[in-house]
Design an enzyme around this catalytic site. Structure first.
Site, mmCIF file in Angstrom:
data_model
loop_
_atom_site.group_PDB
_atom_site.id
_atom_site.type_symbol
_atom_site.label_atom_id
_atom_site.label_comp_id
_atom_site.label_asym_id
_atom_site.label_seq_id
_atom_site.Cartn_x
_atom_site.Cartn_y
_atom_site.Cartn_z
ATOM 1 N N ASP A 1 -10.363 2.165 -3.693
ATOM 2 C CA ASP A 1 -10.936 1.913 -2.366
ATOM 3 C C ASP A 1 -12.445 1.945 -2.418
ATOM 4 O OD1 ASP A 1 -8.800 1.361 -0.810
ATOM 5 O OD2 ASP A 1 -8.543 3.389 -0.015
ATOM 6 N N ASP B 1 0.830 -1.201 0.000
ATOM 7 C CA ASP B 1 0.000 0.000 0.000
ATOM 8 C C ASP B 1 0.868 1.256 0.000
ATOM 9 O OD1 ASP B 1 -2.327 1.505 0.135
ATOM 10 O OD2 ASP B 1 -3.106 0.489 1.914
ATOM 11 N N CYS C 1 -1.024 -1.134 -4.447
ATOM 12 C CA CYS C 1 -2.177 -0.390 -3.951
ATOM 13 C C CYS C 1 -1.677 0.978 -3.537
ATOM 14 C CB CYS C 1 -2.762 -1.145 -2.745
ATOM 15 S SG CYS C 1 -4.077 -0.276 -1.881
HETATM 16 C C1 DGJ Z 1 -5.844 1.826 1.754
HETATM 17 C C2 DGJ Z 1 -6.151 0.604 0.962
HETATM 18 O O1 DGJ Z 1 -6.570 0.936 -0.317
HETATM 19 C C3 DGJ Z 1 -7.180 -0.217 1.712
HETATM 20 O O2 DGJ Z 1 -7.572 -1.313 0.945
HETATM 21 C C4 DGJ Z 1 -6.595 -0.639 3.015
HETATM 22 O O3 DGJ Z 1 -5.507 -1.481 2.784
HETATM 23 C C5 DGJ Z 1 -6.173 0.574 3.810
HETATM 24 N N1 DGJ Z 1 -5.329 1.450 3.047
HETATM 25 C C6 DGJ Z 1 -5.451 0.168 5.060
HETATM 26 O O4 DGJ Z 1 -4.922 1.222 5.710
#
Ligand code: DGJ
Length: 739
Positions: free
Chosen positions: A549, A479, A527
């Site tokens: 998200d 992420d 991500c």
């Molecule tokens: C942002 C991501 O896109 C979510 O899926 C999740 O992993 C959160 N961060 C966790 O902090």
């Protein structure tokens, strides 16, 4: 496939029978552009395509010749400031303050295959016969600098990959302030510019504007490719649609600050430039040093945007993505984020996994919150050590419990970030990107680690490698939850601060490279707060990315539709989540949530224990359905049929390579009353094959493509006996099979 060079006319013709790319050395030695489009026959010279005129007020190159001005020549890698006044591809600041350069043709080489770009993601070949690479060397004799322009033509794709390497072969200390990956001058402006813009939760919405005289661009200055704009643009002729008409797609294989720009001059020629954003970019090029630009990929289609997308899909799926997972159907996963957020312990996680296993899920992913003091977003980032209060046996213990259920285990990291409340920050407060004397800005209470520093990357690598080698981890979600501010590195001298953004991304790529090669069995998913770094650079390391998200099915139609213009279905993370949806508070049917998520790397993001037994039955059926069809969906040919940006209905389909199986996703936003009878014209089928639709009626491919598939539901008139009432957010997957 051939790269022709006609020495007498100094003309290059790259052609693979599908596209032609023509260049010629201009009278002053500059490399000119003659044509990019559908393949044409080769000939000794195309000089008639170079047109010269004596135009009033022109600045001209040769004294006594009023006709030769670079302003009126189409070029390949232009500089600004002699007789061309448009935006340049390359600019070098010199010790005397001048920025003028003159790069002229020196020599060239042609080689089979495609060389890798050191430290950078790029498309590749597995056999030398798959491509040919032309490298043209341009030189500025005064500065003693060479530009090596690389052009790779793929044998079986209407695609050309370009990059440039700028090498300081002299003794001067130079600063590179523009180093674009691609510059292409087109002879007219009869195009629409399409790009993909948005924000968190609504990434990659399709935008269309007419090309006008002047400069139009999309860009990122956020340190990541961003939710806001994507490093991908298209130019299409008016009237072009999914199935017919000319379109050019330009994609940058890069994850940092980019610029994608169209400049139309007042003689209606169009210059496309694509590359690292020159704003703030300043790379010191010392004697003997070189700078490699990222790669740009240009695709041409005369068969509409659908064919262009399928070229990108095949190329990026098979010759950009790498590793053991590249060609494998992706595991159906369950992710605990929307099920628990930070509120979990080991037993809670195992209970979510157990329910998922019972329904057929293959991979359990533990998201944010498992490490250090991370019980909220205020602490813990940077400390990649399991929290013993939550996970008494650490990651190895939890992974074992998950594996014992017969599932694989996956884990979330956010390697580039740190909270002040962390051991890493307490030990290395100077490792943040921050400007001396100013308070660094935060995003979600977190700060950005200075990934331009190898020791920072090394430290994060050590922690991650420790976790990955100490436990059975089969998947990593990487992420990145904020944009970069105060991009200043304490480790770099003042005259190298313009390098920070790019060095940061090189650090990210370096960490990815080390981890993906050391842990080849692990499936990586990128991500960035959802889709903030959905770009080809990331796909080189992580063959799938969390698309957004926003997990609402109706919102996802637009996001996945927009994303599909450049990126393959198998790269799009897509999950079924709970209702009311956590982002838009909307309730969509469970069936529709799955029908949308099938067109991606399918998974769930909720606690299945909270569903009713009927819903669990449905989930089981969904998982079985995806297992049966994921090969076709993830590796078949993708066709967009109805656009969510244009109306109440969305449709798309995937067709197996042998064209015997197809899955058609059909989605309605709002229900209608007394609506029309509806038909949907399909694509990509074999006209002569007879397909059964949903195991019932049989139709030939030509009928389904020319007349259409009947999609009328009970919103046209009153419900007939046995017919299900139609509703908002209805959807259906039609399964077509030829005997
Ligand atoms: C942002 C991501 O896109 C979510 O899926 C999740 O992993 C959160 N961060 C966790 O902090």
């Amino acid at each position: 496939m051939s790269v022709f060079y006609h020495e007498k006319s100094q003309t290059f013709h790259l052609t693979n029978g599908r596209i032609s790319y023509l260049m010629k050395v201009l009278p002053n030695g500059t490399l000119g552009q003659l044509y990019f489009g559908r393949a044409i026959r080769d000939r000794e010279n195309f000089d008639h395509l170079l047109e010269f005129a004596s135009r009033p007020m022109s600045s001209c190159v040769f004294e006594g010749n009023p006709c030769f001005s670079l302003e009126h020549c189409r070029q390949e890698y232009p500089s600004h400031g002699s007789t061309d006044f448009r935006r340049p591809a390359v600019e070098l600041r010199q010790p005397n303050g001048s920025r003028i350069t003159s790069f002229v043709y020196h020599s060239h080489t042609v080689a089979p295959g495609k060389p890798a770009l050191k430290g950078l993601p790029a498309t590749y070949c597995e056999q030398d016969s798959e491509a040919e690479t032309l490298t043209i060397r341009l030189r500025d004799e005064l500065l003693n600098v060479s530009v090596y322009l690389n052009y790779t033509l793929f044998a079986s794709h209407p695609a050309l990959a370009r990059s440039a390497r700028i090498v300081n072969e002299g003794g001067l200390e130079l600063h590179l302030t523009h180093a674009m990956s691609l510059s292409l001058d087109l002879p007219d402006m009869e195009y629409e510019l399409l790009h993909f813009s948005g924000a968190w939760g609504r990434e990659r919405y399709l935008k269309v504007r007419k090309l006008e005289q002047g400069v139009q661009s999309v860009e990122s200055l956020r340190g990541h490719s961003s939710h806001n704009h994507n490093p991908f643009v298209m130019l299409r002729r008016p009237g072009t649609d999914e199935d017919q008409g000319e379109v050019l797609g330009f994609s940058l294989v890069y994850s940092g600050n980019f610029l994608a720009q169209a400049e139309v001059d007042t003689w209606d020629t169009t210059r496309i430039t694509l590359g690292i954003n020159p704003f703030g970019f300043d790379w010191k090029l010392e004697p003997g040093q070189g700078f490699q630009t990222p790669e740009a990929v240009a695709v041409y289609s005369h068969q509409g945007m659908g064919a262009m997308s399928r070229t990108f899909h095949t190329l990026y799926r098979s010759r950009l993505a790498r590793g053991e997972w590249r060609d494998r159907p992706r595991p159906i996963l369950i992710n605990n984020w929307e099920a628990t957020y930070f509120n979990f312990d080991e037993d809670k996680l195992v209970s979510i996994a157990q329910a998922a296993k019972r329904d057929g899920v293959e991979l359990f992913v533990l998201d944010d919150g498992w490490f250090g003091a991370r019980r909220s977003d205020r602490a813990g980032l940077g400390d990649w050590i399991a929290n013993p209060e939550l996970l008494p046996q650490g990651i190895p213990g939890l992974a074992e419990r998950i594996e014992a259920l017969g599932m694989r285990f996956g884990l979330w990291f956010e390697p580039e970030m740190v909270n002040r409340d962390s051991d890493l920050y307490r030990a290395h407060p100077d490792w943040l990107l921050q400007t001396p004397g100013r308070t660094p800005s935060h995003g979600r209470n977190q700060f950005v680690l200075d990934f331009s520093r190898p020791e920072v990357v090394d430290r994060v690598h050590a922690m991650m490698a420790d976790i990955l080698s100490g436990a059975k981890v089969s998947y990593v979600k990487w992420d990145m939850n904020r944009s970069i501010t105060e991009a200043y590195s304490a480790a770099l001298p003042p005259d190298r601060q313009g390098e920070v953004f790019h060095r940061y991304i090189l650090g990210v790529y370096d960490l990815y490279e080390r981890l993906t090669s050391a842990f080849p069995h692990v499936l990586f998913e990128s991500c960035a707060s959802g889709g903030g770094r959905f770009d080809p650079g990331m796909l080189y390391y992580a063959p799938q990315a969390w698309t957004s998200d926003d997990s609402d099915a109706a919102e996802r139609l637009k996001i996945q539709y927009g994303t599909s213009f450049c990126y393959p279905v198998v790269s799009m993370g897509a999950h079924v989540s709970a209702v009311p949806n956590h982002q838009v508070n909307r309730a969509t049917p469970l069936s529709t949530r799955a029908n949308v998520a099938y067109f991606g790397t399918f998974g769930y993001e909720l606690d299945l224990n909270r569903l009713t037994s009927e819903e669990r039955e449905q989930v089981r059926a969904q998982i079985a359905f995806m297992k049966e069809h994921r090969d076709v969906i993830q590796f078949g040919d993708f066709y967009r049929l109805l656009s969510p940006f244009q109306g109440n209905y969305t449709a798309w389909m995937a067709v197996s390579p042998d064209r015997r199986t197809a899955l058609v996703g059909w989605y309605k936003t709002l229900n209608e009353v007394n609506g029309p009878f509806r038909r949907l014209r399909l694509r990509g089928l074999d006209p002569a094959l007879c397909y059964t639709v949903d195991g019932t009626s049989a139709h030939y491919g030509d009928e389904l493509m020319e007349v259409g598939l009947v999609t009328t539901d009970s919103s046209a008139g009153e419900c007939r006996d046995g017919q299900r009432p139609s509703r908002d957010f209805d959807s259906h997957i039609f399964v077509l099979k030829a005997d």
